[in-house]
Scaffold this active site. Structure first.
Site, PDB file in Angstrom:
ATOM      1  N   SER A  21     -38.178  -1.100 -36.723  1.00 62.94           N
ATOM      2  CA  SER A  21     -38.111   0.518 -36.995  1.00 62.94           C
ATOM      3  C   SER A  21     -37.168   0.731 -37.881  1.00 62.94           C
ATOM      4  CB  SER A  21     -38.052   1.187 -35.779  1.00 62.94           C
ATOM      5  OG  SER A  21     -36.672   1.066 -35.269  1.00 62.94           O
ATOM      6  N   LYS A  22     -37.095   2.084 -38.288  1.00 64.35           N
ATOM      7  CA  LYS A  22     -36.029   2.605 -39.078  1.00 64.35           C
ATOM      8  C   LYS A  22     -34.883   2.013 -38.918  1.00 64.35           C
ATOM      9  CE  LYS A  22     -38.544   5.507 -41.517  1.00 64.35           C
ATOM     10  NZ  LYS A  22     -40.119   4.966 -41.307  1.00 64.35           N
TER      11      LYS A  22
END
Length: 483
Positions: free
Chosen positions: A250-251
């Site tokens: 994820s980010k």
RNA sequence: GGCGCUAUCGUCUAGGGGACUAGGACGGGGCCCUCUCAAGGCCUAAACACGGGUUCGAAUCCCGUUAGCGCUACCA
């Protein structure tokens, strides 16, 4: 049902939803679909799953196109937009209803929610109790006529559903665990599982290769295929990609969009090679491969079942490998925009000095891991003025008058003879002998004078590529600075 | 909670009953090369999750446990 011949050309698709950028996980899914299609002489299709209007944007659709194009994952045939197939989705839902495979359900979302919570509090698995399936035909007709909102649900049979997955072999789900799932919302729009199957049938997709987060959707989709009387595709469920901490990428893990890596100075061939190795192995020790080699070597047998962790270090290494082995014809157009963007040169300069420019790239690429590394290293060969790194000065020009003396002797020695690497080298080695110092005592201060840095390619290669005028000019500047 | 998937060095993986003293690569450590840094070469530390089976023999087959992940919507 017709039995298709084994000779049917494979048709695969990548079906992202345009709700963000092209994620590296998505890119890898696309890559495996693409490799499969190319290896088996099939077709690679692209479908945008934009039925979720609230989250889909044109911007992310463009980002997906750009990402795929940059990677070179070109698709065959027109892009399909799922949202454009609403009528067919509805027709298929109606067909399912007509065939008795589905039924109308008048339970509201709020009621369902309530029952779900109840089941939850009793620590029981919620499953729709089929109460609307027990409604009489008359009542259903009456409520439909009255315009009462309702969804359409599949009537999941109690029989087990299993399939032979290309990467997992046999996967089976007990029939009792498959819920009567909704296929058409009360507003008449399709739910994912229906839209996917309807579109895959329409697109004549023969191999459905996607992330393994879709494994539990598969039995539902198989039910729809069967109820629609369609032939089943072959399924292949690829493992996920995780971040360094083992969690889904994820980010938080930094760059996860393909575009991020493009801007970080990666080249697509390396990105693809790296991604391919994350979840696939050609067997043996093979690692660095071109696209053509990957197509040739691709096989579903090499597909991994386990989630892989994305290791940026190895990606960088891979990029360095590719930078070193690709042709200059391929390298040049990748570097040039970055050189120009950095303001080192304009297009015309680079074109006028094409051969020189290519030699420079060839010289720099061996110690670069990214395009950006090459640009950074290229500065001394273009800039009018260079900056002197403080550490470099402190270390190799420690005593200014001594450094000045060495540099002017160096300049004289270089200026005296012809400008070719053999002559230059002998001039400098002779100078070192004369002064009774190790060659490094000459080379290092000179390196600082030429580049301002402690790190560069070999000193003679550098003198040659810089040319007599620039090199001597740099020496003059350095000598003046030390005065 | 239920269902499903997975399990070899820190990471990516080879391995598909005996060739395993478990191989390669990234990363780490060391050495060589050498004008610096890379690249390259050589060496080194580092793994079959655990417990039961099956078998003459298991990293490889089966079962269980544990752990991780995924799904469990009128999202995709």
């Amino acid at each position: 049902m017709t039995v298709s011949s084994a000779a049917t050309t494979p048709r695969l698709r990548f079906a992202p939803s345009p709700t963000g950028y092209l994620h590296v996980g998505g890119a890898r899914t696309a890559l495996f679909n693409w490799l499969y299609a190319k290896h088996f002489g099939g077709v690679f299709l692209l479908r945008i799953e934009d039925t979720d209007k609230a989250r889909s944007t044109d911007e992310s659709e463009r980002a997906i196109f750009n990402g795929l194009e940059w990677l070179g994952l070109n698709w065959d045939e027109e892009v399909v937009h799922q949202g454009a197939n609403l009528e067919r989705h509805q027709r298929d839902a109606q067909a399912l209803l007509d065939a008795g495979a589905a039924y109308r359900c008048f339970c509201t979302a709020a009621e369902l929610d309530e029952r779900r919570k109840e089941a939850d509090s009793r620590k029981e698995a919620f499953k729709y109790d089929r109460r609307c399936d027990r409604l009489s035909a008359d009542e259903v007709e009456r409520r439909v006529a009255a315009g009462e909102p309702h969804v359409i649900r599949m009537r999941a049979p109690d029989t087990d559903v299993e399939w032979n997955d290309l990467v997992h072999d046999r996967i089976a789900f007990p029939g009792k665990d498959i819920d009567d799932f909704v296929i058409l919302r009360s507003d008449g729009t399709p739910i994912y599982n229906l839209a996917v199957v309807s579109d895959d049938i329409a697109m004549r997709v023969t191999v459905v290769m996607r992330g393994d987060d879709h494994i539990s959707n598969t039995p539902k989709q198989i039910l729809i295929y069967r109820a629609l009387g369609a032939e089943l595709p072959t399924f292949a469920h690829l493992p996920m990609i995780h971040g360094l901490d083992g969690k889904k990428l994820s980010k938080r893990h930094g760059a996860t969009a393909v575009g991020d890596y493009q801007h970080l100075g990666l080249i697509p061939g390396a990105m693809l090679n790296f991604l391919a190795l994350l979840g696939w192995s050609p067997g043996g020790d093979r690692e660095v491969m071109t696209m053509e080699e990957m197509i040739e070597l691709f096989s579903v047998d090499g597909l991994q079942r386990k989630a892989a962790i994305f290791d940026p270090k190895k990606l960088e290494w891979m990029n360095g490998q590719h930078l070193s082995v690709i042709s200059l014809e391929e390298l040049e157009p990748r570097v040039t925009p970055a050189i120009i963007a950095a303001g080192l040169a304009d297009v015309k300069t680079l074109e006028d000095r094409r051969e020189w420019y290519r030699s420079l790239l060839d010289l720099l690429r061996v110690r670069a891991r990214t395009i950006d590394d090459i640009v950074r290293q290229a500065i001394p060969y273009f800039a009018d003025q260079i900056e002197y790194d403080a550490d470099a000065v402190a270390k190799y020009w420690k005593d200014p008058s001594e450094a000045r003396s060495i540099l002017s002797a160096t300049k004289d020695a270089l200026a005296a003879g012809p400008w070719d690497s053999i002559s230059l080298e002998s001039a400098l080695r002779t100078l070192a002998d004369t002064r009774g110092v190790a060659a490094g005592k000459i080379f290092q201060p000179l390196r600082v004078a030429l580049t301002g840095l402690t790190v560069s390619p070999g000193i003679f290669e550098m003198l040659m590529i810089m040319g007599r005028d620039l090199a001597l000019h740099r020496l003059d500047t350095a000598i003046a600075k030390l005065a």
